[in-house]
Design an enzyme around this catalytic site. Structure first.
Site, short mmCIF file in Angstrom:
data_model
loop_
_atom_site.label_atom_id
_atom_site.label_comp_id
_atom_site.label_asym_id
_atom_site.label_seq_id
_atom_site.Cartn_x
_atom_site.Cartn_y
_atom_site.Cartn_z
CE1 TYR A 1 -3.94 -1.72 5.05
CE2 TYR A 1 -3.16 0.47 4.45
CZ TYR A 1 -3.67 -0.77 4.09
OH TYR A 1 -3.89 -1.07 2.76
CB SER B 1 -0.90 0.02 1.24
OG SER B 1 -1.56 1.27 1.37
#
Length: 269
Positions: free
Chosen positions: A166, A153
């Site tokens: 995350y 990501s």
């Protein structure tokens, strides 16, 4: 002109998280599986929710492709082994692995994140990729080489995320990719990472996505164009195919230019 996925005809690929939850559009895993199949690969569609993987298989077969499904929790070594064995038992080889499973994980900073939820988030987002590679690499070596694509990501490339888990886990995926590329180069196995930006998928929709938030996400890039699972799937198909034969250890943002700048220039957005 040759296809960018040159070299995939007759190959065998595993996509984890190959299903897609109900909603508008398509998830990254389903898009990747369909595009790999369109390029001639035979697919093993693995997902913890078997009906979602079955939907992907039906879509592939409706276009004349070949696919099987496996219900798997990729945090469990036995399930990861079973996914690879499904590929080699059915088609006798394995050429590509797409590590697509990931979750948002627990919210919170180091001060308030729940430690048990933190450990589970790392297990899903990082350890699962190691476990799939643990069993996929020997099968790829036996086939003469292959390609692994890890889905990271843009959150793993820069700061600013409101939660700690995350971006930490996705940053780990980035450097794990580089390390794996070195470890397995001798076996002709290329390992690359795709870092999606603000794509709009059914999983994103399910996360309290309002029209206002969707528009704000679209504007967080140079191109000012909303991305979809198909954009990520296209990059996956390229990195699994022969046109990317000279790429390994690469970290590829697919983000409409969001990570190319520190802030949007004047007059944009």
């Amino acid at each position: 002109m040759d296809s960018i996925e040159e070299g995939l005809a007759g190959k065998v690929a595993i996509v984890t998280g190959a299903g897609s939850r109900p909603g508008e559009g398509v998830g990254n895993g389903r898009a990747a599986a369909i595009l790999l199949a369109r390029a001639g690969a035979r697919l093993v569609c693995a997902d913890a929710v078997l009906p979602w993987a079955e939907d992907t298989r039906r879509m592939i077969e409706a276009e004349g492709g070949a696919a099987i499904t496996v219900e798997a929790d990729v945090t469990k070594p036995a399930d990861c082994r079973a996914v690879v064995e499904a590929a080699t038992s059915r088609w006798g080889r394995l050429d590509a692995l797409v590590n697509n499973v990931g979750i948002s994980g627990p919210k919170g900073t180091a001060e308030d994140v729940d430690p048990e939820e933190w450990a589970q988030g790392l297990l899903v987002n990082v350890t699962s990729m190691m476990l799939m590679a643990k069993y996929a690499v020997p099968a790829m070596r036996a086939a003469g080489g292959g390609a692994i694509v890890n889905i990271g990501s843009v959150a793993g490339l820069k700061g600013g995320h409101p939660s700690l888990l995350y971006p930490t886990s996705k940053g780990a995926v980035v450097n794990m990719t580089r390390a794996m590329a070195v470890h397995h180069a001798k076996d002709g196995i290329r390992v690359n990472c795709i870092c999606p930006g603000m794509v709009y998928t059914p999983m994103v929709q399910a996360n309290d996505m309002t029209p206002a938030k969707r528009e704000a996400r679209r504007k967080r890039s140079i191109l000012q164009v909303e991305g979809s699972g198909w954009d990520i799937g296209a990059a996956v198909a390229f990195l699994c195919g022969g046109k990317s034969r000279w790429m390994t250890g690469a970290i590829v943002p697919v983000d409409a230019g969001a990570t190319a700048i520190a802030a949007l220039p004047a007059g944009v957005g």
